[in-house]
Enzyme design. Structure first.
Site, PDB file in Angstrom:
ATOM      1  N   SER A   1       0.830  -1.207   0.000  1.00  0.00           N
ATOM      2  CA  SER A   1       0.000   0.000   0.000  1.00  0.00           C
ATOM      3  C   SER A   1       0.860   1.251   0.000  1.00  0.00           C
ATOM      4  O   SER A   1       0.384   2.344  -0.320  1.00  0.00           O
ATOM      5  CB  SER A   1      -0.925   0.007   1.225  1.00  0.00           C
TER       6      SER A   1
ATOM      7  N   GLU B   1      -0.841 -12.571  -1.789  1.00  0.00           N
ATOM      8  CA  GLU B   1      -2.268 -12.554  -2.085  1.00  0.00           C
ATOM      9  C   GLU B   1      -2.664 -13.772  -2.916  1.00  0.00           C
ATOM     10  O   GLU B   1      -1.913 -14.210  -3.794  1.00  0.00           O
ATOM     11  CB  GLU B   1      -2.623 -11.284  -2.861  1.00  0.00           C
TER      12      GLU B   1
ATOM     13  N   GLU C   1      -9.864  -9.237   3.490  1.00  0.00           N
ATOM     14  CA  GLU C   1     -10.124  -7.836   3.155  1.00  0.00           C
ATOM     15  C   GLU C   1     -11.424  -7.688   2.369  1.00  0.00           C
ATOM     16  O   GLU C   1     -11.638  -8.392   1.378  1.00  0.00           O
ATOM     17  CB  GLU C   1      -8.966  -7.239   2.350  1.00  0.00           C
TER      18      GLU C   1
END
Length: 274
Positions: free
Chosen positions: A45, A114, A180
């Protein structure tokens, strides 16, 4: 005492929630340590909130290593997890190379990647070589061009697939899974069915822990924060006010004063100018 993945597991077993926050530099990590937050995510991020990119995709291993090393130098007791950047774990060899750099050169204690079934073999390979791995399901930012920026798992088939993926990651050896933008009831069910801890972000109270992005939590940006974020302060406005006051004092010749200036013996100055 340093917080470890074993401590995280014990927290789950005891039903004790865990706070996690992103940090990308030395001063941020110092503050996290003082606040007693036991887990830090050096997330990709940073590509958006630190480097100003529109997505996380431009972040490189070098970026992660540099920012992780700065966080590590703060010397906190937090468990430091760092993201594997986009397409650095498409095969076992690349994943090992990226994890080696991030853990050896950056000093991270664990890595995060991920995906579900597709990355389970990569997780297994990394774990076999001693790399602690955190998974990430639901909205996966590295795939946002493919899946869009939206909640995942709202339909029955997608929910079933996410549960299966979580179990596959656990079986592959992941020590935790981030959920998420996952519907709260689904996240709670996944958490109940897993033996490893879940860390939620926009996934409700049913997860074993929560993670928030530093800039969202502190209200550093003027724009409206994401729905899943709660600003606990408006630090951005305070910084702007301080900078404005500084500019105004410089322009008015009110700064610096004698208190911020270095003195010199007048005789020595006179001699130097003679």
């Amino acid at each position: 005492m340093p917080f470890t993945i074993q401590d995280l597991q014990r927290r789950k077993q005891a039903g004790e929630r865990v706070a996690m926050v992103t940090a990308y530099d030395y001063p941020s990590a110092l503050l996290v340590g003082r606040a007693g937050i036991p887990m830090i995510l050096v997330g990709d991020s940073m590509g958006m909130v630190v480097h100003g990119h529109g997505t996380t995709l431009p972040v490189t291993v070098e970026d992660i290593v540099r920012h992780t090393a700065a966080v590590v130098r703060a010397g906190t007791d937090a468990l430091i997890v760092a993201d594997l950047p986009f397409l650095t774990y498409s095969d076992p060899e690349s994943a090992v190379a990226a994890a080696r750099r991030i853990m050896q050169d950056g000093g991270a204690h664990a890595v995060k990647l991920e995906g579900g079934a597709a990355v389970a073999p990569i997780v297994r390979h990394l774990v076999a070589f001693g790399v602690p791995v955190m998974g990430h399901l639901g909205f996966t930012p590295q795939a946002q061009h493919q899946i869009g920026i939206r909640a995942q798992g709202k339909e029955a088939s997608a929910a079933r697939r996410m549960l299966d993926d979580a179990l596959l990651l656990q079986e592959a050896g992941a020590f935790s899974v981030v959920l998420e933008l996952v519907p709260a009831p689904l996240a709670a069910e996944i958490t109940a069915r897993l033996g490893i801890p879940t860390i939620g972000i926009g996934a409700g109270l049913g997860c074993d822990g929560q993670v928030q992005v530093w800039h969202d939590l502190l209200g550093l940006f003027e724009s409206k924060p994401p729905r899943h974020a709660k600003p606990y302060a408006k630090v951005g406005a305070l910084i702007e006010e301080a900078l404005r006051s500084y500019r105004e004092e410089v322009e008015a010749e009110a700064f610096p004063t004698a208190a911020q200036s270095v003195k010199m013996d007048e005789a020595a100055l006179a001699e130097a100018l003679r």
